[in-house]
Design an enzyme around this catalytic site. Structure first.
Site, mmCIF file in Angstrom:
data_model
loop_
_atom_site.group_PDB
_atom_site.id
_atom_site.type_symbol
_atom_site.label_atom_id
_atom_site.label_comp_id
_atom_site.label_asym_id
_atom_site.label_seq_id
_atom_site.Cartn_x
_atom_site.Cartn_y
_atom_site.Cartn_z
ATOM 1 N N HIS A 155 -42.099 -2.371 -23.525
ATOM 2 C CA HIS A 155 -41.034 -2.008 -22.263
ATOM 3 C C HIS A 155 -42.366 -1.686 -21.507
ATOM 4 C CE1 HIS A 155 -38.028 -0.945 -19.897
ATOM 5 N NE2 HIS A 155 -37.862 0.524 -20.202
ATOM 6 N N GLN A 157 -32.215 -2.554 -14.642
ATOM 7 C CA GLN A 157 -32.205 -3.852 -14.974
ATOM 8 C C GLN A 157 -31.277 -4.225 -15.268
ATOM 9 O OE1 GLN A 157 -35.522 -2.224 -17.972
ATOM 10 N NE2 GLN A 157 -34.523 -4.126 -19.073
ATOM 11 N N ASN A 168 -37.463 4.746 -15.380
ATOM 12 C CA ASN A 168 -37.792 3.806 -16.539
ATOM 13 C C ASN A 168 -36.652 2.848 -15.249
ATOM 14 O OD1 ASN A 168 -36.920 2.228 -18.088
ATOM 15 N ND2 ASN A 168 -35.968 3.819 -19.586
ATOM 16 N N CYS A 195 -38.029 -5.886 -17.550
ATOM 17 C CA CYS A 195 -38.923 -4.644 -17.631
ATOM 18 C C CYS A 195 -40.180 -4.549 -16.762
ATOM 19 C CB CYS A 195 -38.634 -3.434 -18.843
ATOM 20 S SG CYS A 195 -39.136 -4.387 -20.066
#
Length: 366
Positions: A308, A150, A328, A156
């Site tokens: 997140h 990102q 992630n 996110c």
């Protein structure tokens, strides 16, 4: 026989002492060695090497010195944590020159100051799922695209959303297509682009506006852009809607995960999360001396103030620890090639880092 068993036990104990109280011999795991900490000159050499590895440069000598001080402070935290003998290593990754406050401001992005929209479907389609497999890994089933990055944009929420949509699309169509986060950032006005958002809002946007473009057709810019409505004639991937996983229920999360990747929110603002590196080798506490346990499961510290968005893409067990596999969006150099294994069965209803609080998944019924 007793002698050979004793020799094996001594060997395992020596490995345990080496791995629990010293840095690994493969310094690439953590990014530094004990020798690097021995003097100011060694630290400066390490900093220069780290800068080269991560293609870092600074506008002035003064800025470089300031970043060096931040680097030293981060390295101190990483080294102190590693010497505590946790089941995972922290590593000197590309975030090594960022203060923790800078990191939180740039790399998180779930908005919890806006109300979560409940899904249009009050049901949980996996409620009656039974005989769940002991482990699931959607990467091995071809439903997870390569790890993305990102960058310094609080998007996110878009990456979490897209990972879940890519997953259900592959499960239904057998075709894994990398989809566009940038389209959500530019066009989803319910969310706030690089300033945060919620995955449920993004699912609603996708379902109501005709779908998502591919990554190739609408590539990521690492910043907010203008919504490109003229791309409407290009390929789109659709979903039917979305559903929320019942809150604070590990059983419900696993039921959903056994069937598809799931968007989840976590608290990732802890310093240990910033530098999580993964695998650490430990010796089992057992008289059988069957061998080494390879762990790396993150067990905190963290709270449950969600900040997140990530994607849960499976679950399993390692060395007696149960975990959820989390994808992630900080690039493949972070964690375990872009992933983190987060401990489950913690006894907390909210789960580790609040992972059970706000999970949801897209539906695709056609």
């Amino acid at each position: 026989m007793a002698s050979s068993t004793m020799n094996l036990a001594i060997l395992l104990l020596s490995v345990f002492l080496a791995t629990s109280f010293a840095l690994p011999s493969d310094f690439s795991i953590v990014g530094y060695s004990e020798e690097d900490l021995s003097s100011h000159d060694k630290l400066m050499e390490l900093f220069e090497s780290w800068m080269s590895k991560h293609s870092k440069s600074y506008a002035s000598f003064e800025e470089k010195l300031r970043r060096f001080e931040v680097f030293k402070d981060n390295l101190k935290h990483i080294d102190e944590s590693n010497k505590k003998g946790r089941s995972y290593w922290l590593g000197l990754n590309e975030f090594g020159d960022m203060s923790h406050e800078e990191f939180k401001a740039k790399y998180l992005g779930v908005s919890t100051d806006v109300p979560r929209r409940r899904s249009s479907s009050p049901s949980f389609r996996y409620e009656n799922a039974a005989d769940l497999p002991k482990s699931v890994d959607w990467r091995k089933k071809g439903a997870v695209s390569p790890v993305k990055n990102q960058g310094r944009c609080g998007s996110c929420w878009a990456f979490s959303t897209v990972a879940a949509v890519e997953g259900i699309n592959q499960i239904v169509t057998r075709n894994l297509t990398s989809l566009s986060e940038q389209q959500l950032i530019d066009c989803d006005t319910q969310n706030n682009g690089c300033n945060g958002g919620l995955m449920d809002y993004a699912f609603s946007f996708i379902a109501s506006t005709g779908g998502l473009h591919t990554e190739d057709d609408y590539p990521y810019l690492m910043e907010e852009g203008t919504c490109e409505e003229q791309r409407a004639d290009l390929e789109m991937v659709t979903i039917s809607g979305y559903e929320d996983v019942p809150e604070n229920s590990e059983e419900s999360l696993l039921k959903a995960l056994a069937n598809q990747p799931v968007s989840v929110a976590i608290e990732a603002s802890g310093r240990s999360f910033q530098f999580y590196s993964g695998v650490r080798i430990l010796v089992p506490v057992s008289n059988s001396c069957r061998g080494l346990l390879v762990q790396g499961v993150f067990d905190g510290p963290c709270g449950s103030d969600l900040d997140h968005g990530v994607a849960a893409v499976g679950y399993g067990s390692s060395g007696g620890q149960d975990y959820v596999i989390v994808k992630n969006s900080w690039g493949p150099r972070w964690g375990e090639r872009g992933y983190i294994r987060m401990k489950r069965n913690t006894g907390k209803a909210q789960g580790l880092c609040g992972i059970h609080k706000m999970a949801s998944y897209p539906t695709k019924d056609d």
